[in-house]
Design a protein around this motif. Sequence first.
Motif, PDB file in Angstrom:
ATOM      1  N   TYR A 173       5.237  -0.806  11.423  1.00  0.00           N
ATOM      2  CA  TYR A 173       6.315   0.124  11.097  1.00  0.00           C
ATOM      3  C   TYR A 173       6.541   0.130   9.592  1.00  0.00           C
ATOM      4  CZ  TYR A 173       7.270   0.562  16.028  1.00  0.00           C
ATOM      5  OH  TYR A 173       7.156   0.834  17.367  1.00  0.00           O
ATOM      6  N   LEU A 174       6.539   1.318   9.051  1.00  0.00           N
ATOM      7  CA  LEU A 174       6.660   1.476   7.608  1.00  0.00           C
ATOM      8  C   LEU A 174       7.877   2.322   7.263  1.00  0.00           C
ATOM      9  CD1 LEU A 174       2.908   2.117   7.142  1.00  0.00           C
ATOM     10  CD2 LEU A 174       4.111   0.410   5.792  1.00  0.00           C
ATOM     11  N   CYS A 175       8.674   1.800   6.359  1.00  0.00           N
ATOM     12  CA  CYS A 175       9.787   2.547   5.812  1.00  0.00           C
ATOM     13  C   CYS A 175       9.343   3.153   4.490  1.00  0.00           C
ATOM     14  CB  CYS A 175      10.974   1.610   5.604  1.00  0.00           C
ATOM     15  SG  CYS A 175      12.456   2.390   4.931  1.00  0.00           S
ATOM     16  N   ALA A 176       9.827   4.320   4.166  1.00  0.00           N
ATOM     17  CA  ALA A 176       9.456   4.962   2.908  1.00  0.00           C
ATOM     18  C   ALA A 176      10.641   5.742   2.357  1.00  0.00           C
ATOM     19  CB  ALA A 176       8.263   5.896   3.101  1.00  0.00           C
ATOM     20  N   TRP A 177      10.594   5.981   1.049  1.00  0.00           N
ATOM     21  CA  TRP A 177      11.635   6.793   0.431  1.00  0.00           C
ATOM     22  C   TRP A 177      11.014   7.791  -0.521  1.00  0.00           C
ATOM     23  CZ3 TRP A 177      12.598   6.967  -4.859  1.00  0.00           C
ATOM     24  CH2 TRP A 177      11.992   5.971  -5.636  1.00  0.00           C
ATOM     25  N   SER A 178      11.754   8.867  -0.752  1.00  0.00           N
ATOM     26  CA  SER A 178      11.365   9.818  -1.779  1.00  0.00           C
ATOM     27  C   SER A 178      12.631  10.408  -2.376  1.00  0.00           C
ATOM     28  CB  SER A 178      10.479  10.930  -1.219  1.00  0.00           C
ATOM     29  OG  SER A 178      11.243  11.801  -0.403  1.00  0.00           O
ATOM     30  N   VAL A 179      12.513  10.934  -3.560  1.00  0.00           N
ATOM     31  CA  VAL A 179      13.660  11.557  -4.214  1.00  0.00           C
ATOM     32  C   VAL A 179      13.387  13.028  -4.469  1.00  0.00           C
ATOM     33  CG1 VAL A 179      15.156  11.593  -6.239  1.00  0.00           C
ATOM     34  CG2 VAL A 179      14.467   9.419  -5.241  1.00  0.00           C
TER      35      VAL A 179
ATOM     36  N   GLU B 187       5.150  12.688  -2.540  1.00  0.00           N
ATOM     37  CA  GLU B 187       5.018  11.314  -2.999  1.00  0.00           C
ATOM     38  C   GLU B 187       6.078  10.465  -2.328  1.00  0.00           C
ATOM     39  OE1 GLU B 187       4.864  10.740  -7.191  1.00  0.00           O
ATOM     40  OE2 GLU B 187       4.181   8.669  -6.985  1.00  0.00           O
ATOM     41  N   LEU B 188       5.642   9.719  -1.332  1.00  0.00           N
ATOM     42  CA  LEU B 188       6.499   8.752  -0.666  1.00  0.00           C
ATOM     43  C   LEU B 188       6.185   7.364  -1.199  1.00  0.00           C
ATOM     44  CD1 LEU B 188       6.333   9.851   3.082  1.00  0.00           C
ATOM     45  CD2 LEU B 188       7.934  10.558   1.322  1.00  0.00           C
ATOM     46  N   PHE B 189       7.214   6.547  -1.290  1.00  0.00           N
ATOM     47  CA  PHE B 189       7.047   5.161  -1.704  1.00  0.00           C
ATOM     48  C   PHE B 189       7.293   4.296  -0.474  1.00  0.00           C
ATOM     49  CE2 PHE B 189       6.664   6.023  -6.157  1.00  0.00           C
ATOM     50  CZ  PHE B 189       7.356   7.217  -6.332  1.00  0.00           C
ATOM     51  N   PHE B 190       6.252   3.600  -0.056  1.00  0.00           N
ATOM     52  CA  PHE B 190       6.309   2.846   1.185  1.00  0.00           C
ATOM     53  C   PHE B 190       6.665   1.382   0.934  1.00  0.00           C
ATOM     54  CE2 PHE B 190       4.750   5.592   4.555  1.00  0.00           C
ATOM     55  CZ  PHE B 190       4.145   6.631   3.854  1.00  0.00           C
ATOM     56  N   GLY B 191       7.337   0.801   1.930  1.00  0.00           N
ATOM     57  CA  GLY B 191       7.552  -0.628   1.926  1.00  0.00           C
ATOM     58  C   GLY B 191       6.296  -1.340   2.388  1.00  0.00           C
ATOM     59  N   GLU B 192       6.395  -2.668   2.495  1.00  0.00           N
ATOM     60  CA  GLU B 192       5.252  -3.475   2.864  1.00  0.00           C
ATOM     61  C   GLU B 192       4.990  -3.461   4.365  1.00  0.00           C
ATOM     62  OE1 GLU B 192       4.017  -3.853  -0.555  1.00  0.00           O
ATOM     63  OE2 GLU B 192       3.167  -5.492   0.623  1.00  0.00           O
ATOM     64  N   GLY B 193       5.918  -2.932   5.142  1.00  0.00           N
ATOM     65  CA  GLY B 193       5.696  -2.805   6.574  1.00  0.00           C
ATOM     66  C   GLY B 193       6.207  -3.969   7.390  1.00  0.00           C
ATOM     67  N   SER B 194       6.466  -3.682   8.667  1.00  0.00           N
ATOM     68  CA  SER B 194       6.872  -4.703   9.638  1.00  0.00           C
ATOM     69  C   SER B 194       5.934  -4.601  10.834  1.00  0.00           C
ATOM     70  CB  SER B 194       8.313  -4.462  10.112  1.00  0.00           C
ATOM     71  OG  SER B 194       9.225  -4.559   9.045  1.00  0.00           O
ATOM     72  N   ARG B 195       5.239  -5.695  11.104  1.00  0.00           N
ATOM     73  CA  ARG B 195       4.295  -5.674  12.225  1.00  0.00           C
ATOM     74  C   ARG B 195       4.989  -6.185  13.468  1.00  0.00           C
ATOM     75  NH1 ARG B 195      -0.570  -4.396  12.504  1.00  0.00           N
ATOM     76  NH2 ARG B 195      -0.902  -4.517  10.249  1.00  0.00           N
TER      77      ARG B 195
ATOM     78  N   SER C 213      -5.257  -3.482   2.832  1.00  0.00           N
ATOM     79  CA  SER C 213      -5.006  -4.255   4.042  1.00  0.00           C
ATOM     80  C   SER C 213      -3.627  -4.910   4.034  1.00  0.00           C
ATOM     81  CB  SER C 213      -6.089  -5.324   4.198  1.00  0.00           C
ATOM     82  OG  SER C 213      -5.884  -6.074   5.377  1.00  0.00           O
ATOM     83  N   GLY C 214      -2.852  -4.671   5.081  1.00  0.00           N
ATOM     84  CA  GLY C 214      -1.552  -5.303   5.236  1.00  0.00           C
ATOM     85  C   GLY C 214      -0.456  -4.745   4.362  1.00  0.00           C
ATOM     86  N   LYS C 215      -0.722  -3.626   3.698  1.00  0.00           N
ATOM     87  CA  LYS C 215       0.274  -3.052   2.792  1.00  0.00           C
ATOM     88  C   LYS C 215       0.613  -1.631   3.191  1.00  0.00           C
ATOM     89  CE  LYS C 215      -0.981  -5.771  -1.262  1.00  0.00           C
ATOM     90  NZ  LYS C 215      -1.327  -5.716  -2.706  1.00  0.00           N
ATOM     91  N   GLY C 216       1.665  -1.101   2.584  1.00  0.00           N
ATOM     92  CA  GLY C 216       2.004   0.284   2.796  1.00  0.00           C
ATOM     93  C   GLY C 216       1.103   1.195   1.970  1.00  0.00           C
ATOM     94  N   PRO C 217       0.943   2.444   2.382  1.00  0.00           N
ATOM     95  CA  PRO C 217       0.107   3.384   1.636  1.00  0.00           C
ATOM     96  C   PRO C 217       0.674   3.684   0.253  1.00  0.00           C
ATOM     97  CG  PRO C 217       0.559   4.184   3.861  1.00  0.00           C
ATOM     98  CD  PRO C 217       1.474   3.024   3.615  1.00  0.00           C
ATOM     99  N   GLN C 218      -0.238   4.022  -0.658  1.00  0.00           N
ATOM    100  CA  GLN C 218       0.156   4.401  -2.013  1.00  0.00           C
ATOM    101  C   GLN C 218      -0.372   5.786  -2.321  1.00  0.00           C
ATOM    102  OE1 GLN C 218      -1.508   0.834  -4.074  1.00  0.00           O
ATOM    103  NE2 GLN C 218       0.509   0.753  -5.022  1.00  0.00           N
ATOM    104  N   PHE C 219       0.453   6.583  -2.954  1.00  0.00           N
ATOM    105  CA  PHE C 219       0.083   7.943  -3.372  1.00  0.00           C
ATOM    106  C   PHE C 219      -1.069   7.888  -4.376  1.00  0.00           C
ATOM    107  CE2 PHE C 219       1.162  12.346  -4.417  1.00  0.00           C
ATOM    108  CZ  PHE C 219       0.726  12.466  -5.734  1.00  0.00           C
ATOM    109  N   ILE C 220      -2.059   8.757  -4.168  1.00  0.00           N
ATOM    110  CA  ILE C 220      -3.168   8.848  -5.125  1.00  0.00           C
ATOM    111  C   ILE C 220      -3.084  10.149  -5.907  1.00  0.00           C
ATOM    112  CG2 ILE C 220      -5.657   8.895  -5.448  1.00  0.00           C
ATOM    113  CD1 ILE C 220      -5.962   7.484  -2.754  1.00  0.00           C
TER     114      ILE C 220
END
Lengths: 113, 112
Positions: free
Chosen positions: A89-95, A101-109, B40-47
């Motif tokens: 599960y990934l949370c993300a934010w944008s302004v 362009e979303l900025f994602f967190g590190e995720g929760s497995r 791996s193990g991280k959230g996606p990043q905009f390219i």
Amino acid sequence: SQTIHQWPATLVQPVGSPLSLECTVEGTSNPNLYWYRQAAGRGLQLLFYSVGIGQISSEVPQNLSASRPQDRQFILSSKKLLLSDSGFYLCAWSVLPNTGELFFGEGSRLTVL
Amino acid sequence: GESVGLHLPTLSVQEGDNSIINCAYSNSASDYFIWYKQESGKGPQFIIDIRSNMDKRQGQRVTVLLNKTVKHLSLQIAATQPGDSAVYFCADGSGGYNKLIFGAGTRLAVHP
């Protein structure tokens, strides 16, 4: 600078138990917030998004719910977990609107057994 | 179902070669696409992103090409490096509010 925090990073829960995943954003105001789920080897599926406090839009029918009690806090919940709720599960934010362009967190497995 | 998809689940390249990752979409009304990289193990990043009024857009070592006629886009990575090893996703951002629809992803493996 802006940061996003998600917790817990890893969670193993039995079927039928409740769930609460939290996400907070720092360094920005009034962000759009998102919850995505990623099944193993799959792409990301948008679950919920929020454009403001108390405003939640659900993208797919499911066993989950989301809440936004504060401007920079987004919570994903379930009353009774199913096996199919397992995933990353990934949370993300944008302004900026419509920039993609979303900025994602590190995720929760989450593993539901 | 998904409105974006990828041609290959895995792509293996030699370090220093150019990589091309492909993506097809089904909605002819889609007008905005984005590429993301997920380690791996991280959230996606905009390219990089591209709108339908463009056929090509370049960034640092990356180029995105959009062919609206066949509803296809590609991500080209020049002089691929080990740090480029990741899963790459194309996403359709046409839905507004930055609600992105992601494809399944292509895993890029870079070999020395």
